[in-house]
Motif scaffolding. Sequence first.
Motif, PDB file in Angstrom:
ATOM      1  N   ASP A 109       0.376  -7.174   2.563  1.00 43.32           N
ATOM      2  CA  ASP A 109       1.067  -5.993   2.554  1.00 43.32           C
ATOM      3  C   ASP A 109       1.733  -5.715   1.263  1.00 43.32           C
ATOM      4  O   ASP A 109       1.884  -4.495   0.764  1.00 43.32           O
ATOM      5  N   LYS A 133       1.035  -2.287  -1.243  1.00 46.36           N
ATOM      6  CA  LYS A 133       2.247  -1.714  -1.388  1.00 46.36           C
ATOM      7  C   LYS A 133       2.040  -1.431  -2.961  1.00 46.36           C
ATOM      8  O   LYS A 133       2.120  -0.638  -3.595  1.00 46.36           O
ATOM      9  N   ARG A 136       6.877   7.090   3.218  1.00 41.80           N
ATOM     10  CA  ARG A 136       7.484   6.002   2.379  1.00 41.80           C
ATOM     11  C   ARG A 136       7.536   4.718   2.925  1.00 41.80           C
ATOM     12  O   ARG A 136       7.635   3.854   2.282  1.00 41.80           O
ATOM     13  N   LYS A 137       7.590   4.403   4.152  1.00 41.05           N
ATOM     14  CA  LYS A 137       7.627   3.134   4.774  1.00 41.05           C
ATOM     15  C   LYS A 137       6.066   3.026   5.820  1.00 41.05           C
ATOM     16  O   LYS A 137       5.774   3.833   6.121  1.00 41.05           O
ATOM     17  N   PRO A 138       5.698   1.873   5.968  1.00 42.77           N
ATOM     18  CA  PRO A 138       4.506   1.603   6.653  1.00 42.77           C
ATOM     19  C   PRO A 138       4.716   2.158   7.979  1.00 42.77           C
ATOM     20  O   PRO A 138       5.718   1.723   8.730  1.00 42.77           O
ATOM     21  N   LYS A 165       0.912  -3.722   9.690  1.00 46.57           N
ATOM     22  CA  LYS A 165       1.540  -2.460   9.170  1.00 46.57           C
ATOM     23  C   LYS A 165       0.581  -1.664   8.479  1.00 46.57           C
ATOM     24  O   LYS A 165      -0.300  -2.070   7.757  1.00 46.57           O
ATOM     25  N   ARG A 219      -0.530   1.226   6.006  1.00 44.34           N
ATOM     26  CA  ARG A 219      -0.084   2.162   4.638  1.00 44.34           C
ATOM     27  C   ARG A 219      -1.404   2.984   4.510  1.00 44.34           C
ATOM     28  O   ARG A 219      -2.616   2.614   4.398  1.00 44.34           O
TER      29      ARG A 219
END
Length: 312
Positions: free
Chosen positions: A249, A253, A285-287, A305, A307
Motif C-alpha cells: 500500500d 500510495k 483521499r483515503k483507500p 485497501k 486505491r
Amino acid sequence: MHKSVLLGETIQFLDLKDGDVVVDATVGSGGHTKELARKVGDSGKVISIDVDQSAIDFAKKRLTEQDKDLLNRVVFVHDNFCNLEKIVQQEGLSGVNAILADLGWRIEQIEDPKRGMSFLREAKLDMRLDQERNSLTAHEIVNEWSEKKLRDIFWGFGEEKNAKTIVAEIVRKRKEKQIETTTQLAEIVESKCVARKKGRLHCATKVFQALRIAVNDELGNLEKFLTQSVSVLEKKGRIAVISFHSLEDRIVKKFFQTNARGCVCPKEFPVCICKGKSKLKILMRKPIVAGEDELKQNKRSRSAKLRVAQKI
C-alpha cells in the motif's frame, strides 16, 4: 475457495464502458476477470495476466462453467505483470482504458504443499509463484544467504521485530544441517519469537511473508508494473490497485501521489525547474476498505485497501 475482494467497489470506480480494453494484471481465480468481461461488452476485451499458470487454468475452467460466452472477450496471458508494456504491445494495442491489480494471494496457492508457502503444512521450502521460470527458492535463501541479508528481508519485507534473534538461530541450525521444510523453519522461528497476545498473528507469519516477497520479487515487480501502467493507459483511463499489507500500500500510495503532484522540486525552490507534469489524478483521499457485510463473508478482506487513480 478464493473470493474476489472489493469486487463491487472496484468495478464501480473503474467506470467501464462497452468496447473498453481492460487489463486484469493478476487474474487469480478469475472473479474480477469475469465481472470486467461483463462490463466491456462483446466489442470489448479483457487481458488477464498471471505469473501462475495454474491460476490461469483455474480461471478458464471457472469461466467456462459459469459463463462460457464471456470467454470470447478474454485473452489469458501467462506472464508477470511487470512486463505490462510488452504484453499490451504483443496484443497489438497502443493503450488500454483501465487496469486492475489485485495483489492478494489465492488461498489455493498458500495451501498447495507443492509450493511450500504455509507454515501450517509440512512441505519443502519453495514459495515460487512461477515454478517454471523462477529458479530462486525459499530453501536457497534460508540456507545460503548471509546473516545480514536474512535480517534485511525479515525486517524490510516482514517488519519482523525479532529478526536479529530469529536469523541468528537459523544460521546456527543450518550449520548443523540444512533447513528443508516449512515446519522446520516455523519451529525455529517459534523458538525465538517473543510471545504474542492471543488472537494476534502466528509467530512465523511475518517471516514467511518476507520470504514469499523476496522469492517472487513482489515489491520490485509492483514498482515496475506501476511505472508501465501510466505509459499504457489511455487519457482518462483508470488504474485500480488492491493491496493487502502496508508495504504494498505504501508503494501504491507514494506512486500515485508522486505522479499526481508532477513537480518534484524541493519546497524551498521559488520556481519549478524539473518541469514535471502531473500524470494522474487520485480519485479518493483515503483507500476504500471492505464494509461490514463483506467482512462477515470473507475474513481475508479485512486487510484489503483499494486505491484508484485516473490518467490526466
